[in-house]
Motif scaffolding. Structure first.
Motif, PDB file in Angstrom:
ATOM      1  N   ASP A 122       0.880  -1.180   0.000  1.00 45.80           N
ATOM      2  CA  ASP A 122       0.000   0.000   0.000  1.00 45.80           C
ATOM      3  C   ASP A 122       0.908   1.218   0.000  1.00 45.80           C
ATOM      4  N   VAL A 123       0.855   2.012  -1.061  1.00 45.27           N
ATOM      5  CA  VAL A 123       1.686   3.224  -1.101  1.00 45.27           C
ATOM      6  C   VAL A 123       0.750   4.411  -0.878  1.00 45.27           C
ATOM      7  N   ARG A 174       0.369  -4.230  -6.535  1.00 38.89           N
ATOM      8  CA  ARG A 174       1.078  -5.521  -6.474  1.00 38.89           C
ATOM      9  C   ARG A 174       2.305  -5.380  -7.329  1.00 38.89           C
ATOM     10  N   ILE A 175       3.450  -5.642  -6.737  1.00 35.54           N
ATOM     11  CA  ILE A 175       4.701  -5.461  -7.477  1.00 35.54           C
ATOM     12  C   ILE A 175       5.402  -6.802  -7.699  1.00 35.54           C
ATOM     13  N   VAL A 176       6.179  -6.813  -8.785  1.00 34.40           N
ATOM     14  CA  VAL A 176       6.881  -8.056  -9.120  1.00 34.40           C
ATOM     15  C   VAL A 176       8.263  -7.698  -9.669  1.00 34.40           C
ATOM     16  N   ARG A 177       9.258  -8.510  -9.306  1.00 36.50           N
ATOM     17  CA  ARG A 177      10.628  -8.251  -9.798  1.00 36.50           C
ATOM     18  C   ARG A 177      10.725  -8.598 -11.294  1.00 36.50           C
ATOM     19  N   LYS A 178      11.448  -7.720 -12.033  1.00 36.91           N
ATOM     20  CA  LYS A 178      11.676  -7.953 -13.470  1.00 36.91           C
ATOM     21  C   LYS A 178      12.350  -9.315 -13.689  1.00 36.91           C
ATOM     22  N   VAL A 233      10.652  -2.639  -0.547  1.00 37.71           N
ATOM     23  CA  VAL A 233      10.387  -3.606   0.525  1.00 37.71           C
ATOM     24  C   VAL A 233      11.185  -3.233   1.784  1.00 37.71           C
ATOM     25  N   LYS A 234      12.427  -2.689   1.552  1.00 41.19           N
ATOM     26  CA  LYS A 234      13.284  -2.332   2.701  1.00 41.19           C
ATOM     27  C   LYS A 234      12.681  -1.156   3.478  1.00 41.19           C
ATOM     28  N   LYS A 279      -1.675  -7.804   9.895  1.00 37.89           N
ATOM     29  CA  LYS A 279      -3.117  -7.998   9.793  1.00 37.89           C
ATOM     30  C   LYS A 279      -3.587  -8.012   8.339  1.00 37.89           C
ATOM     31  N   LYS A 280      -3.056  -7.033   7.585  1.00 38.45           N
ATOM     32  CA  LYS A 280      -3.471  -6.932   6.167  1.00 38.45           C
ATOM     33  C   LYS A 280      -2.652  -7.833   5.256  1.00 38.45           C
ATOM     34  N   ARG A 281      -1.584  -8.416   5.800  1.00 35.36           N
ATOM     35  CA  ARG A 281      -0.670  -9.287   5.034  1.00 35.36           C
ATOM     36  C   ARG A 281      -0.104  -8.557   3.822  1.00 35.36           C
ATOM     37  N   ARG A 282       0.379  -7.340   4.061  1.00 37.56           N
ATOM     38  CA  ARG A 282       0.989  -6.579   2.973  1.00 37.56           C
ATOM     39  C   ARG A 282       1.933  -5.528   3.539  1.00 37.56           C
ATOM     40  N   PHE A 283       2.786  -4.974   2.667  1.00 35.21           N
ATOM     41  CA  PHE A 283       3.678  -3.900   3.090  1.00 35.21           C
ATOM     42  C   PHE A 283       2.938  -2.566   3.020  1.00 35.21           C
ATOM     43  N   VAL A 284       3.360  -1.642   3.866  1.00 38.56           N
ATOM     44  CA  VAL A 284       2.754  -0.309   3.828  1.00 38.56           C
ATOM     45  C   VAL A 284       3.894   0.689   3.689  1.00 38.56           C
TER      46      VAL A 284
END
Ligand SMILES: C[S@@+](CC[C@H](N)C(=O)[O-])C[C@H]1O[C@@H](n2cnc3c(N)ncnc32)[C@H](O)[C@@H]1O
Length: 338
Positions: free
Chosen positions: A274-275, A281-285, A322-323, A330-335
């Motif tokens: 969440d930005v 949803r992000i994915v590495r190239k 991610v760093k 709770k939301k199972r995601r990065f903020v």
């Protein structure tokens, strides 16, 4: 081993090291020696002494002149009977297309089925010869017709029979069989799930014993092409050429089918972030490199990501996000708030 390898072995054993032909249909083929072998096995030509047309050595390379030719002559040095006798020493299975459900298909599916049967004949000719393709319950002028698969199996006295069924009990790992049955089914409209197993039920009722075998790609049928000719090609590449199942699938897989599988695999490789309160949803190239087992181009990877709404990032940018983000359990995601 393909039919061509039997022919080459026989020619070598008779001291023949070059062969020619002026038959256009053979010369147009990608594999001239295989097509020569098909013509001989089909009884349309023999090996004769002399040179005609274009010459090849026994690896299929063009040369100036040959001592023998494939065509018609009075006293052939090798004919259909000789070849078929030698072939009996080798393993060449039957491919059976069972069209018991032909009447249940709509007109468009019937057309597609007939075309796929025709393409399967082309495929069978790349490995074997025409008599190895059997078409049952539909006399469409392609392959050898039998009223039913049970009748064919019984007449030939075959004991090791495999039904290729996406819901089969065993997984295909190259099991050799006298014949491989493929359902003459085209999935365009309606739900035909389980129809191949119904062919199996019919066979059992008619007293035919068989193994039902499913072809899987890394544990899943998604990504396994389901056209009749591609199913036959996967099987023949594995059982005659000795390819492993995964490479055989990849070699016949269209990019469209590869993308279906990619769609299934990609979500496992994404990270939710969440930005400033907006979910992404992000994915590495570099994840693309993990899919060398699918027949994909890099552009397929980007297109599927964009279709699914995933953002592809350079690995360094991905790691940076991610760093700097916090993990919300709770939301199972990065903020990330910037
Ligand atoms: C288009 S498929 C039809 C499948 C059908 N809808 C069903 O559920 O049985 C045509 C034929 O290809 C073969 N086939 C397709 N995918 C397969 C797989 N993953 N494993 C084994 N056989 C398969 C089967 O013989 C099948 O009858």
């Amino acid at each position: 081993m393909r039919l061509r390898d039997v022919l080459v072995r026989m020619l070598r054993s008779r001291g023949v090291d070059s062969i020619s032909t002026n038959i256009e249909r053979i010369l147009e083929s990608e594999d001239v020696l295989q097509m020569m072998a098909v013509w001989i096995a089909n009884g349309k030509a023999s090996v004769c002494e002399g040179h005609r047309g274009v010459a090849f050595d026994l690896s299929g390379r063009r040369i100036e002149r040959a001592k023998t030719f494939v065509g018609k002559c009075e006293n052939p040095i090798l004919n259909r009977d000789d070849l078929l006798k030698e072939v009996e020493k080798e393993f060449f299975p039957y491919i059976v297309i069972d069209c018991s459900f032909y009447d249940k298909l709509i007109e468009k599916e019937k057309r597609k089925l007939r075309f796929q049967i025709f393409q399967t004949l082309g495929l069978v000719r790349k490995f074997m010869w025409d008599e190895r393709l059997i078409v049952t319950a539909l006399d469409c002028g392609v392959g050898v017709y039998y009223p039913s698969t049970a009748q064919f199996v019984k007449e030939k006295g075959l004991s090791n029979v495999v039904l290729l069924d996406p819901f089969g009990e065993e997984v295909f790992n190259g099991q050799k069989a006298d014949c491989y049955i493929i359902g003459g089914i085209v999935d365009k409209v309606g739900n035909k799930r389980g129809w191949t197993s119904k062919i199996g039920e019919m066979l059992r009722r008619e007293g035919v014993e068989f193994k039902s075998v499913r072809i899987l790609l890394r544990g899943d049928i998604i990504g396994v092409p389901d056209r009749l000719n591609t199913i036959a090609e996967i099987v023949l590449r594995v059982v005659l050429d000795g390819e492993d199942v995964e490479s055989a699938i990849r070699n016949v897989q269209s990019r469209l089918v590869a993308r279906w599988r990619l769609r299934k695999e990609l979500p496992k490789l994404t990270v939710r972030v969440d930005v400033n309160g907006r979910p992404f949803r992000i994915v590495r190239k570099s994840e693309f490199d993990k899919f060398d087992w699918l027949n994909l181009e890099r552009s397929d990877f980007y297109e599927v990501c964009s279709e699914l709404g995933y953002i592809v990032l350079d690995d360094s940018t991905f790691e940076e996000i991610v760093k700097n983000a916090e993990w919300d359990e709770k939301k199972r995601r990065f903020v990330l708030n910037v």
